[in-house]
Design a protein around this motif. Structure first.
Motif, PDB file in Angstrom:
ATOM      1  N   ILE A 107      53.414  24.153  43.937  1.00 29.65           N
ATOM      2  CA  ILE A 107      51.982  24.252  43.654  1.00 29.65           C
ATOM      3  C   ILE A 107      51.518  25.549  44.286  1.00 29.65           C
ATOM      4  N   LEU A 108      50.898  26.403  43.485  1.00 31.91           N
ATOM      5  CA  LEU A 108      50.485  27.723  43.949  1.00 31.91           C
ATOM      6  C   LEU A 108      48.970  27.839  43.906  1.00 31.91           C
ATOM      7  N   TYR A 109      48.393  28.417  44.954  1.00 32.28           N
ATOM      8  CA  TYR A 109      46.951  28.638  45.031  1.00 32.28           C
ATOM      9  C   TYR A 109      46.687  30.132  44.884  1.00 32.28           C
ATOM     10  N   ARG A 110      45.991  30.487  43.811  1.00 32.79           N
ATOM     11  CA  ARG A 110      45.689  31.885  43.521  1.00 32.79           C
ATOM     12  C   ARG A 110      44.233  31.999  43.103  1.00 32.79           C
ATOM     13  N   ALA A 111      43.569  33.079  43.499  1.00 37.38           N
ATOM     14  CA  ALA A 111      42.144  33.233  43.216  1.00 37.38           C
ATOM     15  C   ALA A 111      41.883  34.501  42.415  1.00 37.38           C
ATOM     16  N   PHE A 112      40.770  34.505  41.704  1.00 38.22           N
ATOM     17  CA  PHE A 112      40.448  35.628  40.835  1.00 38.22           C
ATOM     18  C   PHE A 112      39.784  36.781  41.561  1.00 38.22           C
ATOM     19  N   ASP A 113      39.573  36.670  42.879  1.00 37.12           N
ATOM     20  CA  ASP A 113      39.174  37.874  43.595  1.00 37.12           C
ATOM     21  C   ASP A 113      40.386  38.764  43.847  1.00 37.12           C
ATOM     22  N   ASP A 114      41.572  38.285  43.476  1.00 34.79           N
ATOM     23  CA  ASP A 114      42.799  39.093  43.456  1.00 34.79           C
ATOM     24  C   ASP A 114      43.546  38.731  42.169  1.00 34.79           C
ATOM     25  N   PRO A 115      43.019  39.161  41.007  1.00 35.59           N
ATOM     26  CA  PRO A 115      43.534  38.683  39.718  1.00 35.59           C
ATOM     27  C   PRO A 115      44.995  39.016  39.458  1.00 35.59           C
ATOM     28  N   LYS A 116      45.511  40.071  40.095  1.00 40.27           N
ATOM     29  CA  LYS A 116      46.920  40.421  39.866  1.00 40.27           C
ATOM     30  C   LYS A 116      47.846  39.282  40.284  1.00 40.27           C
ATOM     31  N   LYS A 117      47.481  38.582  41.363  1.00 36.97           N
ATOM     32  CA  LYS A 117      48.324  37.484  41.829  1.00 36.97           C
ATOM     33  C   LYS A 117      48.249  36.291  40.885  1.00 36.97           C
ATOM     34  N   VAL A 118      47.076  36.110  40.243  1.00 37.50           N
ATOM     35  CA  VAL A 118      46.944  35.023  39.276  1.00 37.50           C
ATOM     36  C   VAL A 118      47.791  35.297  38.049  1.00 37.50           C
ATOM     37  N   LEU A 119      47.772  36.547  37.595  1.00 39.33           N
ATOM     38  CA  LEU A 119      48.359  36.905  36.308  1.00 39.33           C
ATOM     39  C   LEU A 119      49.764  37.471  36.421  1.00 39.33           C
ATOM     40  N   SER A 120      50.363  37.366  37.589  1.00 44.99           N
ATOM     41  CA  SER A 120      51.703  37.936  37.778  1.00 44.99           C
ATOM     42  C   SER A 120      52.797  36.896  37.644  1.00 44.99           C
ATOM     43  N   ASN A 121      52.462  35.710  37.194  1.00 46.86           N
ATOM     44  CA  ASN A 121      53.440  34.628  37.136  1.00 46.86           C
ATOM     45  C   ASN A 121      53.230  33.833  35.855  1.00 46.86           C
ATOM     46  N   SER A 122      54.204  32.989  35.531  1.00 45.44           N
ATOM     47  CA  SER A 122      54.081  32.046  34.428  1.00 45.44           C
ATOM     48  C   SER A 122      54.019  30.643  34.996  1.00 45.44           C
ATOM     49  N   TYR A 123      53.232  29.770  34.363  1.00 46.45           N
ATOM     50  CA  TYR A 123      52.988  28.449  34.905  1.00 46.45           C
ATOM     51  C   TYR A 123      53.257  27.370  33.858  1.00 46.45           C
ATOM     52  N   ASP A 124      53.574  26.191  34.372  1.00 46.58           N
ATOM     53  CA  ASP A 124      53.722  25.025  33.503  1.00 46.58           C
ATOM     54  C   ASP A 124      52.385  24.307  33.320  1.00 46.58           C
ATOM     55  N   GLY A 125      51.546  24.393  34.309  1.00 48.97           N
ATOM     56  CA  GLY A 125      50.231  23.776  34.242  1.00 48.97           C
ATOM     57  C   GLY A 125      49.255  24.536  35.110  1.00 48.97           C
ATOM     58  N   VAL A 126      47.985  24.508  34.724  1.00 46.06           N
ATOM     59  CA  VAL A 126      46.950  25.225  35.471  1.00 46.06           C
ATOM     60  C   VAL A 126      45.765  24.299  35.692  1.00 46.06           C
ATOM     61  N   VAL A 127      45.262  24.278  36.924  1.00 47.03           N
ATOM     62  CA  VAL A 127      44.040  23.568  37.262  1.00 47.03           C
ATOM     63  C   VAL A 127      42.994  24.602  37.656  1.00 47.03           C
ATOM     64  N   MET A 128      41.897  24.664  36.911  1.00 53.76           N
ATOM     65  CA  MET A 128      40.817  25.608  37.202  1.00 53.76           C
ATOM     66  C   MET A 128      39.710  24.844  37.921  1.00 53.76           C
ATOM     67  N   CYS A 129      39.640  25.035  39.239  1.00 57.62           N
ATOM     68  CA  CYS A 129      38.683  24.311  40.077  1.00 57.62           C
ATOM     69  C   CYS A 129      37.310  24.972  40.020  1.00 57.62           C
ATOM     70  N   GLN A 130      36.263  24.162  39.908  1.00 58.25           N
ATOM     71  CA  GLN A 130      34.896  24.673  39.761  1.00 58.25           C
ATOM     72  C   GLN A 130      34.872  25.779  38.707  1.00 58.25           C
ATOM     73  N   ALA A 131      35.323  25.428  37.518  1.00 57.21           N
ATOM     74  CA  ALA A 131      35.505  26.419  36.455  1.00 57.21           C
ATOM     75  C   ALA A 131      34.199  27.055  36.021  1.00 57.21           C
ATOM     76  N   GLU A 132      33.067  26.436  36.356  1.00 55.96           N
ATOM     77  CA  GLU A 132      31.779  27.044  35.992  1.00 55.96           C
ATOM     78  C   GLU A 132      31.540  28.348  36.745  1.00 55.96           C
ATOM     79  N   GLU A 133      32.255  28.562  37.857  1.00 58.79           N
ATOM     80  CA  GLU A 133      32.126  29.796  38.620  1.00 58.79           C
ATOM     81  C   GLU A 133      32.961  30.922  38.023  1.00 58.79           C
ATOM     82  N   LEU A 134      33.819  30.583  37.095  1.00 62.61           N
ATOM     83  CA  LEU A 134      34.678  31.565  36.447  1.00 62.61           C
ATOM     84  C   LEU A 134      34.097  31.946  35.094  1.00 62.61           C
ATOM     85  N   SER A 135      34.665  32.981  34.475  1.00 58.44           N
ATOM     86  CA  SER A 135      34.212  33.406  33.157  1.00 58.44           C
ATOM     87  C   SER A 135      35.175  32.914  32.087  1.00 58.44           C
TER      88      SER A 135
END
Length: 429
Positions: A107-135
């Protein structure tokens, strides 16, 4: 773990798992659980992620939110509390923000204030917490990273509280997306799993608009004015400060816009008074120091920790202000939480502004959300314009809310817990 799932949580859990905890062939690609505070959204995402990692070797599931601080304070710490590593068979890699299971799942925790870390991997599943804060762009980017092969079916799970923006358009205004299980929940639906008095306290402390939005989970209770609970009676004539009041300073520093300093005091009744202000564009270190020391030296100054990072035109303002003797304390930059707290305090008549503070009053009255109801924008956010004192007040009020102030008369109170002569005689002490 013996989990007491509410009806909505059970619907989601049963849509994913067979009796042997394998994934169902009919598992939806998209799961969306939206609604009131305390409706059980976070818990069900963590329970699902845990069981999938245990069942399927090598699976990688991403938990993402807007910032790392939010992730660490909520999703990451909550998972560790619910599923302690020494009891549930995984290693916590604190520096990497990862949970490693013995079968190779993560289980990996990555945030969009550092988007490179979010988008540098492939995932089997994604949980977007408090997704209203995201675009919606963040949502689309995450979908592009769902390329894992360890789960029978890849999935994305969004959860959050109702707000205007892309999430409202996706789940409320239009038909439910294809292959999506969407559930809107109220706080009442999870009442059996909430602490005693939780709902009653919300009703007592929250204004009506917040009750509809955060208790009933209504999408239609959203508004553009941020501080809709700021009324005329919260703007009061200037009055003397009492010696026992707890005085602090909120500081929002700007290198190219106003630096705003706001002075606040809290009394023994829990009332907070914004009693003075100072602001200037492009101030010097010395000017800020003089302004902060207006009511004496050593007052706690609650400030944005981004000042620690050197900007392109200057070094670290934080270090230089500390070197001048200022007592700087890191603020809590939880925008939505801070806004909720301030509206709650206005509603409970616990927050007041001296009526000669025109700069502070005007900025609070004009503080608004971007109205995205009828345009193509999908990001929910406040309008970042003329809000310098607003941020300073948010920092200070959040800090003061956790401070208890003693009355001068407290020193004369009788200690009822101290044994009396009668207690000794009767053998009670």
């Amino acid at each position: 773990m013996d989990a007491n799932l509410n009806y909505n949580q059970s619907l989601i859990f049963d849509s994913i798992f067979n009796d042997d905890m394998s994934m169902k062939e009919t598992c939806p690609f998209e799961l969306a659980y939206w609604g009131g505070f305390g409706s059980g959204k976070s818990f069900i995402t963590m329970l699902i992620a845990y069981h999938l990692c245990v069942k399927y070797a090598g699976a990688e599931i991403l938990f993402t939110r807007y910032s790392y601080r939010q992730l660490m304070d909520s999703c990451e710490s909550q998972f560790l509390a619910l599923f302690p590593p020494h009891l549930y068979g995984y290693d916590y890699k604190k520096s990497d923000h990862e949970l490693h299971f013995i079968n190779g799942s993560k289980i990996l925790y990555r945030a969009f204030d550092d988007p490179k870390k979010v988008l540098s991997n492939s995932y089997d599943g994604v949980v977007m917490c408090q997704a209203e804060e995201l675009s919606e762009k963040h949502f689309s980017e995450v979908l592009g990273r769902l390329r894992g092969t360890k789960l029978p079916k890849r999935f994305v799970f969004t959860e959050g509280n109702p707000r205007r923006g892309w999430c409202k358009k996706r789940y409320h205004d239009n038909e439910t997306p294809k292959d999506c299980l969407y559930i809107r929940a109220t706080t009442y639906s999870n009442s059996e799993n909430l602490p005693d008095g939780y709902i009653e306290r919300m009703k007592e402390n929250y204004p009506p608009s917040y009750i509809k939005q955060y208790l009933e989970g209504s999408w239609d209770a959203t508004r553009t004015n941020v501080y809709d609970q700021l009324k005329e009676h919260h703007k009061i004539p200037r009055q003397p400060l009492q010696d026992h009041w707890h005085i602090i300073i909120g500081l929002d520093h700007g290198t190219r816009v106003d630096t705003s300093i706001v002075f606040m005091a809290k009394n023994e009744h829990g009332q907070i008074f914004i009693f003075d202000e100072w602001h200037k564009s492009h101030p010097t270190i010395e000017e800020i120091v003089i302004a902060c020391n207006r009511y004496g030296y050593g007052k706690p100054i609650i400030a944005d920790y981004s000042m620690k990072v050197a900007d392109r035109d200057y070094g670290s303002w934080w270090k230089d202000l500390q070197a001048k003797g200022l007592n700087l304390i890191e603020c809590v930059k939880n925008k939505s939480g801070n806004i909720l707290l301030i509206n709650e305090l206005f509603y409970k008549n616990k927050l007041y502004i001296f009526n000669d503070l025109g700069y502070v009053i005007t900025q609070h009255e004009e503080y608004s959300y971007k109205d995205t109801e009828f345009d193509d924008s999908d990001k929910f956010e406040v309008i970042k314009k003329n809000d310098h004192s607003v941020d300073a007040v948010q920092y200070g009020v959040r800090y003061l809310n956790g401070v208890d102030v003693s009355s001068p008369s407290d020193r004369f109170k009788i200690d009822t817990k101290k044994p009396t002569l009668h207690d000794y005689v009767t053998g009670r002490a």
